[in-house]
Scaffold this motif. Sequence first.
Motif, PDB file in Angstrom:
ATOM      1  N   GLU A   1       0.827  -1.204   0.000  1.00 42.11           N
ATOM      2  CA  GLU A   1       0.000   0.000   0.000  1.00 42.11           C
ATOM      3  C   GLU A   1       0.868   1.264   0.000  1.00 42.11           C
ATOM      4  N   ILE A   2       1.938   1.242   0.767  1.00 40.80           N
ATOM      5  CA  ILE A   2       2.823   2.408   0.833  1.00 40.80           C
ATOM      6  C   ILE A   2       3.563   2.604  -0.485  1.00 40.80           C
TER       7      ILE A   2
ATOM      8  N   HIS B   1      -5.737   5.012   4.038  1.00 43.79           N
ATOM      9  CA  HIS B   1      -6.871   4.418   4.750  1.00 43.79           C
ATOM     10  C   HIS B   1      -6.670   2.918   4.928  1.00 43.79           C
ATOM     11  N   HIS B   2      -6.186   2.264   3.859  1.00 45.77           N
ATOM     12  CA  HIS B   2      -5.995   0.825   3.916  1.00 45.77           C
ATOM     13  C   HIS B   2      -4.932   0.434   4.944  1.00 45.77           C
ATOM     14  N   THR B   3      -3.874   1.233   5.029  1.00 46.38           N
ATOM     15  CA  THR B   3      -2.829   0.927   6.016  1.00 46.38           C
ATOM     16  C   THR B   3      -3.366   1.035   7.437  1.00 46.38           C
ATOM     17  N   ALA B   4      -4.242   2.014   7.663  1.00 43.60           N
ATOM     18  CA  ALA B   4      -4.839   2.159   8.996  1.00 43.60           C
ATOM     19  C   ALA B   4      -5.715   0.959   9.332  1.00 43.60           C
TER      20      ALA B   4
ATOM     21  N   ILE C   1     -11.350  -0.260  14.309  1.00 43.43           N
ATOM     22  CA  ILE C   1     -10.563   0.611  13.426  1.00 43.43           C
ATOM     23  C   ILE C   1     -11.045   0.472  11.987  1.00 43.43           C
ATOM     24  N   GLU C   2     -11.281  -0.778  11.566  1.00 41.34           N
ATOM     25  CA  GLU C   2     -11.816  -1.017  10.221  1.00 41.34           C
ATOM     26  C   GLU C   2     -13.121  -0.260  10.015  1.00 41.34           C
ATOM     27  N   SER C   3     -14.024  -0.373  10.980  1.00 45.18           N
ATOM     28  CA  SER C   3     -15.343   0.238  10.854  1.00 45.18           C
ATOM     29  C   SER C   3     -15.252   1.762  10.775  1.00 45.18           C
ATOM     30  N   VAL C   4     -14.450   2.354  11.652  1.00 46.31           N
ATOM     31  CA  VAL C   4     -14.314   3.812  11.667  1.00 46.31           C
ATOM     32  C   VAL C   4     -13.732   4.306  10.350  1.00 46.31           C
TER      33      VAL C   4
ATOM     34  N   MET D   1     -13.864   2.873   7.451  1.00 42.38           N
ATOM     35  CA  MET D   1     -14.794   2.658   6.348  1.00 42.38           C
ATOM     36  C   MET D   1     -15.870   3.744   6.299  1.00 42.38           C
ATOM     37  N   VAL D   2     -16.280   4.247   7.474  1.00 47.04           N
ATOM     38  CA  VAL D   2     -17.280   5.318   7.516  1.00 47.04           C
ATOM     39  C   VAL D   2     -16.786   6.550   6.767  1.00 47.04           C
ATOM     40  N   PHE D   3     -15.485   6.829   6.872  1.00 48.95           N
ATOM     41  CA  PHE D   3     -14.916   8.006   6.227  1.00 48.95           C
ATOM     42  C   PHE D   3     -14.151   7.646   4.956  1.00 48.95           C
ATOM     43  N   HIS D   4     -14.525   6.518   4.353  1.00 50.25           N
ATOM     44  CA  HIS D   4     -13.852   6.026   3.155  1.00 50.25           C
ATOM     45  C   HIS D   4     -14.717   6.235   1.912  1.00 50.25           C
ATOM     46  N   LEU D   5     -15.813   6.972   2.067  1.00 55.49           N
ATOM     47  CA  LEU D   5     -16.823   7.026   1.007  1.00 55.49           C
ATOM     48  C   LEU D   5     -16.902   8.371   0.291  1.00 55.49           C
ATOM     49  N   HIS D   6     -16.021   9.307   0.608  1.00 51.77           N
ATOM     50  CA  HIS D   6     -16.130  10.643   0.025  1.00 51.77           C
ATOM     51  C   HIS D   6     -15.862  10.618  -1.480  1.00 51.77           C
ATOM     52  N   ALA D   7     -16.662  11.389  -2.227  1.00 49.18           N
ATOM     53  CA  ALA D   7     -16.469  11.594  -3.675  1.00 49.18           C
ATOM     54  C   ALA D   7     -16.544  10.288  -4.464  1.00 49.18           C
ATOM     55  N   ARG D   8     -17.377   9.367  -4.055  1.00 51.86           N
ATOM     56  CA  ARG D   8     -17.557   8.110  -4.776  1.00 51.86           C
ATOM     57  C   ARG D   8     -18.918   8.100  -5.452  1.00 51.86           C
ATOM     58  N   ASN D   9     -19.037   7.351  -6.547  1.00 51.17           N
ATOM     59  CA  ASN D   9     -20.331   7.223  -7.186  1.00 51.17           C
ATOM     60  C   ASN D   9     -21.257   6.381  -6.315  1.00 51.17           C
ATOM     61  N   VAL D  10     -22.536   6.382  -6.637  1.00 49.86           N
ATOM     62  CA  VAL D  10     -23.526   5.758  -5.753  1.00 49.86           C
ATOM     63  C   VAL D  10     -23.294   4.259  -5.601  1.00 49.86           C
ATOM     64  N   MET D  11     -22.866   3.595  -6.672  1.00 49.18           N
ATOM     65  CA  MET D  11     -22.642   2.152  -6.591  1.00 49.18           C
ATOM     66  C   MET D  11     -21.426   1.836  -5.715  1.00 49.18           C
TER      67      MET D  11
END
Length: 289
Positions: free
Chosen positions: A82-83, A101-104, A140-143, A145-155
Amino acid sequence: MGTWIGHVSAGMFFILFAIWWHINNCIRYLKSLTNETNEKQQVKFRGSTTYSCNCLPSKILRQLPIESMLKILITSIHFSLEISTGYRKDPMPHIEEENAHHTAMLFGFFLGSWIEILVHLKVPLPKRTTQVMGFLAFAIESVMMVFHLHARNVMDAHIHKLLGLTMMCSMISALGECFNPNNFWLIITRIFFALTQGTWFIQAAYVLWPQTNNPIFIWDPQSHRSLSLLTMSYAYHLAGNAFLLIISYLLVYMSTSSRRKLIHYEIDDDEIMSDYKLISNINDEDNCI
């Protein structure tokens, strides 16, 4: 391509470890049922977040925390990829947001695996530390993922929302294990949602980055029909994974029903339990199954 590989490899990580946990958990549960009528040979069911590798030929290897070492190795490799793939020099040295995000998300499992090794080495940590670290990893995964959705299409956002829901369910079941680590159904629930994470990671990889030009397998990222079909697919993942766990339980039952097939396991298990302190939970309460 790199993101597709990342999702598939993460999916395989959860699938393989979930199946490994389930097989060992079922063996312990069935053994506790086999011996419950014999007080002299009675073996209580005890849960665990990791298991010794009884299939290895050497007693020394069976007493090593192989599973924890594998988790450290796999997460370290994924972390490095990832790095390296997310590193950018312009406009200043940085890691791409998605890779960061993935590293976290990986770090919780990496840290938890080190704690498992410390417990195995008999470092006097508080009871149920490994269960707490499992809860932390899923949290940590859940938190993230909540903030992993910015600027994404609906699908794309819908796929990750379903993935986040699965992670939260894993977190809740892991929290239950912190209070009752020897509850068979809490362990099964954690395994079930870990398995669902794995299968849904792979599903997401093929939906978001189809490895073909065939229009049948290419999803419309802005279509609400895609959301409906994805939700239906997720429901089939839940049902299919439950069916897989049931079939696995039956296969374990059939393979251990013969006394002859249990001889090797019964001879070595007591010796391993005495040395492999991580999976003993000797000071915990009685089972609640």
